[in-house]
Scaffold this active site. Sequence first.
Site, PDB file in Angstrom:
ATOM      1  CG  ASP A  16      44.056  39.288  42.767  1.00 14.91           C
ATOM      2  OD1 ASP A  16      44.603  38.237  43.127  1.00 14.91           O
ATOM      3  OD2 ASP A  16      44.555  40.417  42.954  1.00 14.91           O
ATOM      4  CG  HIS A  33      44.349  28.513  41.973  1.00 12.39           C
ATOM      5  ND1 HIS A  33      44.255  29.886  41.895  1.00 12.39           N
ATOM      6  CD2 HIS A  33      45.610  28.257  42.415  1.00 12.39           C
ATOM      7  CE1 HIS A  33      45.400  30.428  42.286  1.00 12.39           C
ATOM      8  NE2 HIS A  33      46.243  29.453  42.609  1.00 12.39           N
ATOM      9  CG  LEU A 127      30.808  34.061  25.502  1.00 19.48           C
ATOM     10  CD1 LEU A 127      30.830  35.570  25.754  1.00 19.48           C
ATOM     11  CD2 LEU A 127      30.654  33.313  26.831  1.00 19.48           C
TER      12      LEU A 127
END
Length: 226
Positions: A16, A33, A127
């Site tokens: 956020d 972004h 991962l």
Amino acid sequence: MNIPEKLPVHVTFIMDGNGRWARERGMERVRGHLEGVSSVRAVMEACVEWGIKYASFYAFSEENWSRPEQEVGYLMELMMKSLKGEYSTFMDNDVRLLVLGNRARLSRPLNAAIDYLVGATKDNKGLTMILFLSYSGQWDISQAALRMAAEGGKDISKYLVTAGIPDPDLLVRTSGEKRISNYMLWQTAYTEFVFTDTLWPDFRKEEFAAALREYASRDRRFGKVK
Ligand code: FPP
């Protein structure tokens, strides 16, 4: 860097503050972004380096569809470009990619790019990197309940889009907001929450390490007595 011994198996992020980061610099929201993608990469690299098995990111919620058309379009384009651009990073680092959410709402080219990358990385053993795209927790529980009823199943966790993935041990939300915003509502029943005022584009390795130290200091009892 000071990394604790007790690490989460699954760490998840509500990214956020991109818009505020850009506004503070007199830039358009979308620049936030773009910078946020660099934070995703930094966190992914740190997870690989520190041996964390699952890292997930709330990249686009079902509610985000109602943002201005231009921002939605930009985010979808950014997602597509970033994913395509990371192909060799995923392969070189043994990263398996999963994309979870309401895929029916994504465009055909984005779905095709996702299918390609998910397929290409499916046997990677390091991962597992999960992107939640067009996802909401209530949507997930509804779709799971419908399928479970149709099949006469009993365990809802087997029907959630996260079936087979361990529930998050740690959820980090940036930018000072302290809420779950319709994210993994079922899966976060015993998750530890760390909230930081840092805006997502500024959240890099050092901030991540601090969140991990905070997590390591928590006493997890899962409702039991120790
Ligand atoms: C929230 O900030 C952030 C988003 C809605 C988008 C997050 C997406 C990315 C960082 C791109 C990820 C891409 C890949 C490939 C992983 P906000 O816009 O709500 O910020 P604000 O609260 O300051 O307005």
